[in-house]
Design an enzyme around this catalytic site. Structure first.
Site, short mmCIF file in Angstrom:
data_model
loop_
_atom_site.label_atom_id
_atom_site.label_comp_id
_atom_site.label_asym_id
_atom_site.label_seq_id
_atom_site.Cartn_x
_atom_site.Cartn_y
_atom_site.Cartn_z
N THR A 133 0.85 -1.36 -0.02
CA THR A 133 0.05 0.09 0.11
C THR A 133 0.95 1.29 0.18
O THR A 133 2.00 1.33 0.59
CB THR A 133 -0.98 -0.11 1.09
OG1 THR A 133 -1.44 1.13 1.47
CG2 THR A 133 -0.29 -0.48 2.58
N ASP A 134 0.37 2.40 -0.53
CA ASP A 134 1.05 3.68 -0.50
C ASP A 134 1.10 4.18 1.06
O ASP A 134 1.82 5.08 1.35
CB ASP A 134 0.32 4.75 -1.09
CG ASP A 134 -1.08 4.83 -0.90
OD1 ASP A 134 -1.49 4.24 0.03
OD2 ASP A 134 -1.89 5.74 -1.61
N GLU A 135 0.39 3.34 2.02
CA GLU A 135 0.10 3.98 3.34
C GLU A 135 1.48 3.93 4.17
O GLU A 135 1.67 4.61 5.01
CB GLU A 135 -1.03 3.69 4.07
CG GLU A 135 -2.41 3.64 3.48
CD GLU A 135 -3.49 3.43 4.20
OE1 GLU A 135 -3.44 3.46 5.40
OE2 GLU A 135 -4.62 3.23 3.50
N TYR A 159 -1.60 -0.26 10.97
CA TYR A 159 -2.07 -0.97 9.74
C TYR A 159 -0.69 -0.78 9.14
O TYR A 159 0.21 -1.68 8.38
CB TYR A 159 -3.12 -0.42 9.18
CG TYR A 159 -3.14 -0.95 7.66
CD1 TYR A 159 -3.08 -2.34 7.17
CD2 TYR A 159 -3.10 0.12 6.82
CE1 TYR A 159 -3.21 -2.62 5.79
CE2 TYR A 159 -3.20 -0.31 5.45
CZ TYR A 159 -3.20 -1.72 4.84
OH TYR A 159 -3.15 -1.90 3.39
N LYS A 163 2.18 -3.22 7.45
CA LYS A 163 2.51 -3.52 6.03
C LYS A 163 3.93 -3.06 5.64
O LYS A 163 4.78 -3.80 4.85
CB LYS A 163 1.70 -2.53 5.03
CG LYS A 163 0.27 -3.30 5.22
CD LYS A 163 0.20 -4.34 4.68
CE LYS A 163 0.19 -4.63 3.06
NZ LYS A 163 -0.24 -6.06 2.49
#
Ligand code: NAD
Ligand code: TYD
Length: 353
Positions: A133-135, A159, A163
């Site tokens: 993810t970009d997060e 989260y 990741k």
């Protein structure tokens, strides 16, 4: 030939399995734990299709995954399995650590043993594609350039931190053991089979039920939205021709503030399923307490994938969101089944009375 997909009963995973089998006869072994987010109804159209082998289980179960690998000898693994909801990670990070970090580690270990034992040709052809993810990059300020593949990791939620840890492990297994890995970091997805705890499906479902549309804080946080089937086509592209050990960003250049997203959903519902009282759905918008540590802005620079591998999204935001709203209207039985007791418990915990 076959591929092993993990988390293939979730939102993106099930779209990927359907998309894959729509274009290929290569068998998919689908390993999914069926947490609250996993839903076999997403795959109902594959019932009786011998190309889809579903196995309920945990990516962290070394013996189970070893048995599946020995039995099916997949040429590739696509790892979608994860705990994926930021708000849930704030209430309880434990499962995020278990699946996203320890689970990915166990998966890497069992794959290292499997890959190491393959004959030369199969060994050279094998791929692990890790979906991220970009997060992991944290938050951008207005005017900052979009995240590139070399941006520093600065995760802010349990989260995104979990990741980020999984991405680092995948990277390390390439550099240390030479494992043939690829990583994709994608922006926010939307589309069919999206669990209604996430922004877009939650707004559609609540609007139709006459419930408040809860916008966190000032609603000016920016996300970069991609239609889920475009994410699937990007993963296929990277799996086919991505350079080993590389990371590819996936995004559609669609930055929008949350409030604009909610207004768009409301306007589409006004058009496609007007309220009985003739009032606009946007009347249901309610501003609620902001998410703790809420990232202000994400934006993905997808030029590497576009230039190296020639990938382009097929949908604009306007076409994708219209298809999505129409899908929810046409699939009310799916929605009704998802809104089970467990879902109601989550809504009560997150949004209170
Ligand atoms: P999701 O929560 O809808 O689905 C996750 C799936 O994984 C579920 O079917 C669940 O049952 C399964 N699962 C969970 N723990 C497992 C375990 N230990 N073993 C096996 N299966 C397990 O998530 P999603 O939105 O489909 O996201 C899929 C992947 O894509 C995740 O890795 C996520 O981080 C990443 N991603 C998501 C988005 C997005 O906008 N949704 C964007 C970029 C990247
Ligand atoms: P979400 O769909 O949970 O994805 P992520 O947190 O992974 O980006 O949320 C998207 C944006 O919408 C995020 O800025 C939080 C916001 N949001 C709301 O304003 N209200 C809600 O009820 C939800 C679920 C999200």
């Amino acid at each position: 030939m076959s591929i092993l997909v993990t988390g293939g009963a979730g939102f993106i995973g099930s779209n990927f399995v359907l998309d894959w089998l729509g274009q290929s006869d290569e068998t998919v072994i689908n390993l999914d734990k069926l947490t609250y987010a996993g839903n076999l109804e997403n795959l109902a159209s594959l019932q009786g299709d011998a190309r889809h082998v579903f196995v309920q289980g945990d990516i962290g179960d070394f013996a189970l995954v070893a048995r599946l690998l020995a039995e099916h000898q997949p040429r590739a693994v696509v790892n979608f399995a994860a705990e994926s909801h930021v708000d849930r990670s704030i209430h309880g990070p434990g499962e995020f650590i278990d699946t996203n970090i320890v689970g990915t580690f166990q998966l890497l270990e069992v794959l290292r043993a499997y890959w190491g034992g393959l004959a030369d040709e199969s060994k050279a052809a094998f791929r692990l594609l890790h979906v991220s993810t970009d997060e992991v990059y944290g938050s951008l300020a207005k005017g900052d350039p979009a995240f590139t593949e070399t941006h520093r990791y600065e995760p802010n939620s349990p989260y995104s931190a979990s990741k980020a840890a999984s991405d680092h492990l995948v990277r390390a297994y390439h550099h240390t053991y030479g494992m043939p890995v690829l990583t994709t970091n994608c922006s926010n997805n939307y589309g069919p089979y999206h669990f209604p705890e996430k922004l877009i499906p939650l707004m559609i479902v609540n609007a139709l039920a006459g419930k408040p549309l809860p916008v966190y804080g000032d609603g000016q946080q920016i996300r970069d939205w991609l239609y889920v089937k475009d994410h699937c086509s990007a993963i296929r592209r990277v799996l086919a021709d991505g350079r080993l050990g590389e990371t590819y960003h996936v995004g559609g250049w669609n930055e929008k503030p949350n409030l604009e997203i909610v207004h768009t959903v409301c306007a589409l519902l006004d058009e496609l399923r007007p309220r009985a009282d003739g009032q606009p759905y946007r009347e249901q918008i309610t501003y609620v307490t902001d998410r703790p540590g809420h990232d202000r802005r994400y934006a993905i620079d997808a030029r590497k994938l576009e230039q190296e591998l020639g990938w382009k999204p097929a949908e604009t935001f306007e076409t994708g969101i219209r298809k999505t709203v129409a899908w929810y209207l046409e699939n009310q039985p799916w929605v009704a089944n998802v809104l089970s007791g467990g879902y109601r418990d989550w809504v009560a915990k997150q949004y209170g009375a």
